[in-house]
Design a protein around this motif. Structure first.
Motif, PDB file in Angstrom:
ATOM      1  N   THR A 103       0.826  -1.220   0.000  1.00 25.49           N
ATOM      2  CA  THR A 103       0.000   0.000   0.000  1.00 25.49           C
ATOM      3  C   THR A 103       0.851   1.258   0.000  1.00 25.49           C
ATOM      4  OG1 THR A 103      -0.130  -0.094   2.412  1.00 25.49           O
ATOM      5  CG2 THR A 103      -1.911  -1.151   1.168  1.00 25.49           C
ATOM      6  N   GLY A 104       2.153   1.081  -0.099  1.00 29.10           N
ATOM      7  CA  GLY A 104       3.033   2.239  -0.140  1.00 29.10           C
ATOM      8  C   GLY A 104       4.031   2.229   0.997  1.00 29.10           C
ATOM      9  N   LEU A 105       4.672   3.367   1.207  1.00 27.91           N
ATOM     10  CA  LEU A 105       5.693   3.478   2.257  1.00 27.91           C
ATOM     11  C   LEU A 105       5.023   3.515   3.627  1.00 27.91           C
ATOM     12  CD1 LEU A 105       8.712   3.859   2.840  1.00 27.91           C
ATOM     13  CD2 LEU A 105       8.308   6.325   2.794  1.00 27.91           C
ATOM     14  N   SER A 106       5.491   2.639   4.505  1.00 27.29           N
ATOM     15  CA  SER A 106       4.946   2.633   5.861  1.00 27.29           C
ATOM     16  C   SER A 106       5.191   3.981   6.520  1.00 27.29           C
ATOM     17  CB  SER A 106       5.623   1.531   6.680  1.00 27.29           C
ATOM     18  OG  SER A 106       5.256   1.629   8.036  1.00 27.29           O
ATOM     19  N   PRO A 107       4.175   4.553   7.165  1.00 30.57           N
ATOM     20  CA  PRO A 107       4.364   5.869   7.807  1.00 30.57           C
ATOM     21  C   PRO A 107       5.258   5.798   9.044  1.00 30.57           C
ATOM     22  CG  PRO A 107       2.197   4.994   8.317  1.00 30.57           C
ATOM     23  CD  PRO A 107       2.812   4.058   7.313  1.00 30.57           C
ATOM     24  N   ASP A 108       5.390   4.617   9.592  1.00 31.12           N
ATOM     25  CA  ASP A 108       6.159   4.454  10.820  1.00 31.12           C
ATOM     26  C   ASP A 108       7.446   3.693  10.542  1.00 31.12           C
ATOM     27  OD1 ASP A 108       2.999   3.762  12.270  1.00 31.12           O
ATOM     28  OD2 ASP A 108       4.115   5.654  12.414  1.00 31.12           O
ATOM     29  N   ALA A 109       8.529   4.194  11.094  1.00 24.26           N
ATOM     30  CA  ALA A 109       9.795   3.476  11.016  1.00 24.26           C
ATOM     31  C   ALA A 109       9.813   2.369  12.068  1.00 24.26           C
ATOM     32  CB  ALA A 109      10.963   4.421  11.230  1.00 24.26           C
ATOM     33  N   ALA A 110      10.574   1.334  11.816  1.00 19.85           N
ATOM     34  CA  ALA A 110      10.634   0.192  12.736  1.00 19.85           C
ATOM     35  C   ALA A 110      12.063  -0.296  12.862  1.00 19.85           C
ATOM     36  CB  ALA A 110       9.730  -0.927  12.248  1.00 19.85           C
ATOM     37  N   ASP A 111      12.288  -1.078  13.918  1.00 18.56           N
ATOM     38  CA  ASP A 111      13.599  -1.679  14.178  1.00 18.56           C
ATOM     39  C   ASP A 111      13.625  -3.104  13.654  1.00 18.56           C
ATOM     40  OD1 ASP A 111      12.993   0.097  16.895  1.00 18.56           O
ATOM     41  OD2 ASP A 111      15.055   0.263  16.153  1.00 18.56           O
ATOM     42  N   TYR A 112      14.757  -3.471  13.089  1.00 16.95           N
ATOM     43  CA  TYR A 112      14.968  -4.835  12.618  1.00 16.95           C
ATOM     44  C   TYR A 112      16.337  -5.302  13.106  1.00 16.95           C
ATOM     45  CZ  TYR A 112      11.054  -3.728   9.587  1.00 16.95           C
ATOM     46  OH  TYR A 112       9.828  -3.344   9.112  1.00 16.95           O
ATOM     47  N   TRP A 113      16.401  -6.584  13.489  1.00 14.70           N
ATOM     48  CA  TRP A 113      17.624  -7.153  14.049  1.00 14.70           C
ATOM     49  C   TRP A 113      17.998  -8.440  13.336  1.00 14.70           C
ATOM     50  CZ3 TRP A 113      20.365  -4.807  17.975  1.00 14.70           C
ATOM     51  CH2 TRP A 113      19.720  -3.778  18.670  1.00 14.70           C
ATOM     52  N   GLY A 114      19.301  -8.666  13.222  1.00 19.41           N
ATOM     53  CA  GLY A 114      19.778  -9.953  12.785  1.00 19.41           C
ATOM     54  C   GLY A 114      19.887 -10.891  13.968  1.00 19.41           C
ATOM     55  N   LYS A 115      20.285 -12.139  13.686  1.00 20.71           N
ATOM     56  CA  LYS A 115      20.383 -13.136  14.753  1.00 20.71           C
ATOM     57  C   LYS A 115      21.752 -13.143  15.415  1.00 20.71           C
ATOM     58  CE  LYS A 115      16.813 -16.144  12.844  1.00 20.71           C
ATOM     59  NZ  LYS A 115      16.465 -17.517  12.371  1.00 20.71           N
ATOM     60  N   GLY A 116      22.698 -12.451  14.840  1.00 19.27           N
ATOM     61  CA  GLY A 116      23.999 -12.308  15.464  1.00 19.27           C
ATOM     62  C   GLY A 116      25.053 -13.259  14.938  1.00 19.27           C
ATOM     63  N   THR A 117      26.308 -12.835  15.099  1.00 21.70           N
ATOM     64  CA  THR A 117      27.447 -13.676  14.772  1.00 21.70           C
ATOM     65  C   THR A 117      28.438 -13.564  15.935  1.00 21.70           C
ATOM     66  OG1 THR A 117      29.136 -14.173  13.093  1.00 21.70           O
ATOM     67  CG2 THR A 117      28.665 -11.850  13.477  1.00 21.70           C
ATOM     68  N   THR A 118      29.040 -14.674  16.301  1.00 18.16           N
ATOM     69  CA  THR A 118      29.874 -14.715  17.501  1.00 18.16           C
ATOM     70  C   THR A 118      31.334 -14.423  17.169  1.00 18.16           C
ATOM     71  OG1 THR A 118      28.395 -16.306  18.548  1.00 18.16           O
ATOM     72  CG2 THR A 118      30.624 -16.128  19.440  1.00 18.16           C
ATOM     73  N   VAL A 119      31.901 -13.517  17.936  1.00 20.56           N
ATOM     74  CA  VAL A 119      33.322 -13.194  17.840  1.00 20.56           C
ATOM     75  C   VAL A 119      33.976 -13.562  19.166  1.00 20.56           C
ATOM     76  CG1 VAL A 119      35.012 -11.342  17.629  1.00 20.56           C
ATOM     77  CG2 VAL A 119      32.961 -11.346  16.173  1.00 20.56           C
TER      78      VAL A 119
END
Length: 123
Positions: A103-119
């Motif tokens: 429906t177009g560009l979401s009016p609200d920004a959101a957070d997204y995360w990866g699952k991580g990589t171990t160092v």
């Protein structure tokens, strides 16, 4: 949906280098910022580096001068030099922005995360 996938972690000796990558896939996305966070065993999540949409980059004082974050299209990098045992952690990729939906560009920004990589930095 927006997906983040980190890679490049591993076990290295103190003083070594590693380069982490984070690939963003899925929906078209307007990025406001991308960042690397880390969480060491028994410690809270810590911001390592953030690249704003302006391109400006900020670093945690503990990594300044040793780590460099960069971005190319949909990939975020973290070049880590002169690694120390205290850099041992799970490193997470994060992005904040607006997703293009049917429906177009979401009016609200959101957070997204990866699952991580171990160092792990250890002699």
């Amino acid at each position: 949906q927006v997906h983040l996938a980190e890679s490049g972690g591993g076990l290295v000796q103190p003083g070594a280098s590693l380069k982490l990558s984070c690939i963003r896939t899925g929906s078209r996305f307007v990025v406001h910022s991308m960042a690397w966070y880390r969480q060491a065993p028994g410690k809270e999540l810590e911001l390592v580096a953030r690249i704003a949409d302006s391109g400006s980059t900020t670093y945690a004082s503990s990594v300044k001068g040793r780590f460099t974050s960069s971005r190319a299209a949909n990939i975020l990098y973290l070049q880590m030099n002169n690694l120390k045992p205290e850099d041992t952690a799970i490193y997470f990729c994060h992005t904040f922005g607006q997703e293009w939906t049917s429906t177009g560009l979401s009016p609200d920004a959101a957070d997204y995360w990866g699952k991580g990589t171990t160092v792990t930095v250890s002699s």
